[in-house]
Scaffold this motif. Structure first.
Motif, PDB file in Angstrom:
ATOM      1  N   ILE A  83       9.724  27.284  97.684  1.00 13.96           N
ATOM      2  CA  ILE A  83      10.376  27.079  98.982  1.00 13.96           C
ATOM      3  C   ILE A  83       9.407  26.439  99.966  1.00 13.96           C
ATOM      4  N   LEU A  84       8.162  26.923  99.990  1.00 12.12           N
ATOM      5  CA  LEU A  84       7.162  26.329 100.883  1.00 12.12           C
ATOM      6  C   LEU A  84       6.871  24.877 100.519  1.00 12.12           C
ATOM      7  N   ALA A  85       6.841  24.554  99.243  1.00 11.88           N
ATOM      8  CA  ALA A  85       6.594  23.175  98.815  1.00 11.88           C
ATOM      9  C   ALA A  85       7.714  22.257  99.293  1.00 11.88           C
ATOM     10  N   VAL A  86       8.954  22.700  99.189  1.00  6.44           N
ATOM     11  CA  VAL A  86      10.080  21.888  99.655  1.00  6.44           C
ATOM     12  C   VAL A  86      10.001  21.677 101.162  1.00  6.44           C
ATOM     13  N   VAL A  87       9.661  22.730 101.906  1.00  2.00           N
ATOM     14  CA  VAL A  87       9.547  22.615 103.360  1.00  2.00           C
ATOM     15  C   VAL A  87       8.431  21.651 103.742  1.00  2.00           C
ATOM     16  N   VAL A  88       7.284  21.725 103.081  1.00  6.11           N
ATOM     17  CA  VAL A  88       6.166  20.832 103.385  1.00  6.11           C
ATOM     18  C   VAL A  88       6.533  19.387 103.045  1.00  6.11           C
ATOM     19  N   ILE A  89       7.226  19.164 101.937  1.00  6.25           N
ATOM     20  CA  ILE A  89       7.652  17.801 101.571  1.00  6.25           C
ATOM     21  C   ILE A  89       8.646  17.261 102.598  1.00  6.25           C
ATOM     22  N   MET A  90       9.564  18.106 103.054  1.00  8.51           N
ATOM     23  CA  MET A  90      10.524  17.671 104.071  1.00  8.51           C
ATOM     24  C   MET A  90       9.807  17.351 105.392  1.00  8.51           C
ATOM     25  N   TYR A  91       8.835  18.158 105.767  1.00  7.64           N
ATOM     26  CA  TYR A  91       8.064  17.919 106.983  1.00  7.64           C
ATOM     27  C   TYR A  91       7.285  16.603 106.867  1.00  7.64           C
ATOM     28  N   GLY A  92       6.675  16.363 105.724  1.00  8.46           N
ATOM     29  CA  GLY A  92       5.949  15.108 105.504  1.00  8.46           C
ATOM     30  C   GLY A  92       6.881  13.903 105.552  1.00  8.46           C
ATOM     31  N   GLY A  93       8.065  14.044 104.988  1.00 13.31           N
ATOM     32  CA  GLY A  93       9.041  12.952 105.045  1.00 13.31           C
ATOM     33  C   GLY A  93       9.504  12.683 106.459  1.00 13.31           C
TER      34      GLY A  93
END
Length: 102
Positions: A83-93
């Protein structure tokens, strides 16, 4: 310090001791709990006991043994990391999309 002066004998002895302690001994040392309060002479093994958790992990309130506990904690940690990885990827995008070319 070597047990025996010859190197290959020392390695074989250590390999043998490793095999005994990690593969054979656990099968002969299984814990059991005898029920003396009941009228039947049934034996309750440690695998049959459910241990309550102080703080539930996910939807699990009870565990059966240490393996079940480690598996539950591992699965919970991997889920949180995913879940944290998805959130970080979305934030980076989002940062990349709003960077205006910089």
């Amino acid at each position: 310090m070597r047990i025996f002066p010859h190197k290959s004998i020392n390695g074989k002895v250590l390999l043998f001791l490793f095999f005994i302690f990690y593969f054979i001994l656990p099968f002969s040392l299984q814990a059991q709990n005898t029920n003396t309060n009941t009228s039947s002479a049934a034996t309750t093994y440690a695998d049959d006991i459910l241990y309550p958790l102080e703080v539930p992990i996910g939807n699990k309130l009870y565990i059966e043994n240490l393996t079940d506990y480690i598996t539950t904690v591992y699965n919970f940690a991997v889920s949180i990391a995913g879940i944290l990885a998805v959130v970080v990827i979305m934030y980076g995008g989002l940062r990349w999309a709003t960077s205006a070319g910089n």
